[in-house]
Write an enzyme that holds these catalytic residues in place. Structure first.
Site, PDB file in Angstrom:
ATOM      1  N   LYS A 153       3.894 -11.076   0.843  1.00  0.00           N
ATOM      2  CA  LYS A 153       2.916 -11.012   1.979  1.00  0.00           C
ATOM      3  C   LYS A 153       1.557 -10.357   2.317  1.00  0.00           C
ATOM      4  O   LYS A 153       0.692 -10.371   2.453  1.00  0.00           O
ATOM      5  CB  LYS A 153       3.607  -9.294   2.631  1.00  0.00           C
ATOM      6  CG  LYS A 153       4.882  -9.159   3.231  1.00  0.00           C
ATOM      7  CD  LYS A 153       5.391  -7.950   3.567  1.00  0.00           C
ATOM      8  CE  LYS A 153       5.058  -6.926   2.855  1.00  0.00           C
ATOM      9  NZ  LYS A 153       5.965  -7.201   1.344  1.00  0.00           N
ATOM     10  N   ARG A 177       7.056   0.502   7.932  1.00  0.00           N
ATOM     11  CA  ARG A 177       7.914   0.795   6.898  1.00  0.00           C
ATOM     12  C   ARG A 177       9.126   1.405   7.353  1.00  0.00           C
ATOM     13  O   ARG A 177      10.157   1.357   7.514  1.00  0.00           O
ATOM     14  CB  ARG A 177       7.357   0.603   5.473  1.00  0.00           C
ATOM     15  CG  ARG A 177       6.733  -0.284   4.638  1.00  0.00           C
ATOM     16  CD  ARG A 177       6.917   0.886   3.481  1.00  0.00           C
ATOM     17  NE  ARG A 177       6.445  -0.447   2.288  1.00  0.00           N
ATOM     18  CZ  ARG A 177       5.832  -0.741   1.390  1.00  0.00           C
ATOM     19  NH1 ARG A 177       4.785  -1.055   1.626  1.00  0.00           N
ATOM     20  NH2 ARG A 177       6.741  -1.854   0.226  1.00  0.00           N
ATOM     21  N   ARG A 225       5.958 -10.539 -11.428  1.00  0.00           N
ATOM     22  CA  ARG A 225       5.117  -9.822 -11.173  1.00  0.00           C
ATOM     23  C   ARG A 225       4.625  -8.313 -12.616  1.00  0.00           C
ATOM     24  O   ARG A 225       3.097  -8.097 -12.750  1.00  0.00           O
ATOM     25  CB  ARG A 225       4.627  -9.190  -9.746  1.00  0.00           C
ATOM     26  CG  ARG A 225       3.451  -8.360  -9.480  1.00  0.00           C
ATOM     27  CD  ARG A 225       3.555  -8.761  -8.142  1.00  0.00           C
ATOM     28  NE  ARG A 225       4.263  -7.315  -7.426  1.00  0.00           N
ATOM     29  CZ  ARG A 225       4.499  -6.960  -6.317  1.00  0.00           C
ATOM     30  NH1 ARG A 225       4.090  -7.423  -5.129  1.00  0.00           N
ATOM     31  NH2 ARG A 225       5.460  -5.942  -5.619  1.00  0.00           N
ATOM     32  N   ARG A 254      13.544  -0.463  -4.434  1.00  0.00           N
ATOM     33  CA  ARG A 254      12.315  -0.690  -3.468  1.00  0.00           C
ATOM     34  C   ARG A 254      13.569  -1.376  -2.412  1.00  0.00           C
ATOM     35  O   ARG A 254      12.476  -1.980  -1.469  1.00  0.00           O
ATOM     36  CB  ARG A 254      11.027  -0.618  -4.245  1.00  0.00           C
ATOM     37  CG  ARG A 254      10.245   0.283  -4.760  1.00  0.00           C
ATOM     38  CD  ARG A 254       9.371  -0.021  -5.723  1.00  0.00           C
ATOM     39  NE  ARG A 254       8.371  -0.995  -5.214  1.00  0.00           N
ATOM     40  CZ  ARG A 254       7.497  -2.215  -4.554  1.00  0.00           C
ATOM     41  NH1 ARG A 254       7.794  -3.208  -5.912  1.00  0.00           N
ATOM     42  NH2 ARG A 254       6.603  -2.609  -4.003  1.00  0.00           N
ATOM     43  N   ARG A 307       2.470  -3.208 -12.775  1.00  0.00           N
ATOM     44  CA  ARG A 307       2.487  -2.221 -12.064  1.00  0.00           C
ATOM     45  C   ARG A 307       3.638  -1.285 -12.192  1.00  0.00           C
ATOM     46  O   ARG A 307       4.816  -1.826 -12.637  1.00  0.00           O
ATOM     47  CB  ARG A 307       3.137  -3.138 -10.881  1.00  0.00           C
ATOM     48  CG  ARG A 307       1.641  -3.480 -10.304  1.00  0.00           C
ATOM     49  CD  ARG A 307       2.382  -3.683  -8.779  1.00  0.00           C
ATOM     50  NE  ARG A 307       2.429  -3.131  -7.615  1.00  0.00           N
ATOM     51  CZ  ARG A 307       2.717  -3.087  -6.467  1.00  0.00           C
ATOM     52  NH1 ARG A 307       1.610  -4.143  -6.085  1.00  0.00           N
ATOM     53  NH2 ARG A 307       3.834  -2.551  -5.727  1.00  0.00           N
TER      54      ARG A 307
HETATM   55  P1  AMP Z   1       3.068  -2.042  -1.937  1.00  0.00           P
HETATM   56  O1  AMP Z   1       1.926  -2.211  -2.123  1.00  0.00           O
HETATM   57  O2  AMP Z   1       3.053  -2.640  -0.383  1.00  0.00           O
HETATM   58  O3  AMP Z   1       4.302  -2.508  -1.957  1.00  0.00           O
HETATM   59  O4  AMP Z   1       3.230  -0.597  -1.693  1.00  0.00           O
HETATM   60  C1  AMP Z   1       3.374   0.331  -2.524  1.00  0.00           C
HETATM   61  C2  AMP Z   1       4.018   1.732  -2.653  1.00  0.00           C
HETATM   62  O5  AMP Z   1       3.183   2.740  -1.515  1.00  0.00           O
HETATM   63  C3  AMP Z   1       5.635   1.792  -1.739  1.00  0.00           C
HETATM   64  O6  AMP Z   1       7.032   1.610  -2.473  1.00  0.00           O
HETATM   65  C4  AMP Z   1       5.189   2.866  -1.047  1.00  0.00           C
HETATM   66  O7  AMP Z   1       5.502   3.863  -2.097  1.00  0.00           O
HETATM   67  C5  AMP Z   1       3.816   3.465  -0.884  1.00  0.00           C
HETATM   68  N1  AMP Z   1       3.597   2.741   0.416  1.00  0.00           N
HETATM   69  C6  AMP Z   1       2.769   1.512   1.147  1.00  0.00           C
HETATM   70  N2  AMP Z   1       3.277   1.169   1.942  1.00  0.00           N
HETATM   71  C7  AMP Z   1       3.592   2.763   3.154  1.00  0.00           C
HETATM   72  C8  AMP Z   1       4.608   2.641   3.812  1.00  0.00           C
HETATM   73  N3  AMP Z   1       4.221   2.259   5.524  1.00  0.00           N
HETATM   74  N4  AMP Z   1       4.810   3.912   4.401  1.00  0.00           N
HETATM   75  C9  AMP Z   1       6.092   4.291   2.907  1.00  0.00           C
HETATM   76  N5  AMP Z   1       5.060   4.344   1.873  1.00  0.00           N
HETATM   77  C10 AMP Z   1       4.333   3.070   1.919  1.00  0.00           C
END
Ligand code: AMP
Length: 192
Positions: free
Chosen positions: A13, A88, A127, A144, A133
């Site tokens: 994404k 989400r 990754r 996740r 990360r």
């Molecule tokens: P991502 O890089 O989009 O995978 O986001 C990394 C982490 O940020 C996720 O695993 C959540 O802990 C938090 N996060 C990002 N976007 C959201 C969202 N819309 N709602 C809740 N937590 C989020």
């Protein structure tokens, strides 16, 4: 363009959202990136988010919704936006719908990335090694993916019911996937 991108972690994404935002000259709003920047800077928001992120859990809706609503009020979002990683949960999607309805600028589409679980695990392991990360270690990755299945996957139906869903096959070279996406979005604009 006003677009949300949906898909499990590792679906590509982030990579594609940047390219879509460039193509349509609109803002790329990635909630995970905003949280990571806040954690790095040690802000209050970063402190509120970090423990959830490290566990691979979702940050509470009220925290995320407030942050995104503020971000969407910034100038660059007037030209449209690609929302990567938000919504989400159904509550987040409803909050977004309400705000966009108030503004009279509804979403144009929700783009869902189709990838097999096998491919996701392969990509996420790569990754983790490349970017260090904290949330990409294997146990957290699995968690996740579960969180996605339980909390986020229902959004596919949510947007399908509203006639906004576009699914793309997200397996293949980056450029090929971008091309599929742009073709689908342009087709959607012509028919919409
Ligand atoms: P991502 O890089 O989009 O995978 O986001 C990394 C982490 O940020 C996720 O695993 C959540 O802990 C938090 N996060 C990002 N976007 C959201 C969202 N819309 N709602 C809740 N937590 C989020």
């Amino acid at each position: 363009m006003r677009l949300v991108v949906l898909g499990p972690p590792g679906a590509g994404k982030g990579t594609q959202a940047v390219r879509i935002a460039e193509q349509f000259a609109c803002a790329d709003v990635a909630t995970g990136d905003i949280f990571r920047a806040n954690v790095a800077e040690g802000t209050e928001l970063g402190r509120a988010a970090q423990e959830y992120m490290d566990r691979g859990d979702l940050v509470p809706d009220e925290v995320v919704i407030a942050m995104v609503m503020e971000r969407l009020a910034e100038r660059d979002c007037e030209a449209g936006f690609v929302l990567d990683g938000f919504p989400r949960t159904v509550a987040q999607a409803e909050a977004l719908d309400r705000r966009l309805a108030e503004l009279g600028t509804p979403l144009e589409a929700a783009l869902s990335f189709d990838v097999t679980e096998e491919e996701l695990l392969r990509r996420l392991a790569g990754r983790a090694a490349a970017q260090h990360r904290a949330d990409d270690v294997e146990q957290t990755i699995r968690h996740r993916l579960e969180v996605f299945a339980i909390k986020t996957r229902p959004l596919i139906d949510y947007y399908a019911h509203r006639g906004l869903l576009i699914s793309v096959d997200a397996i293949g070279p980056i450029e090929v996937v971008t091309k599929r996406i742009l073709t689908a979005l342009e087709g959607n604009r012509r028919s919409g």
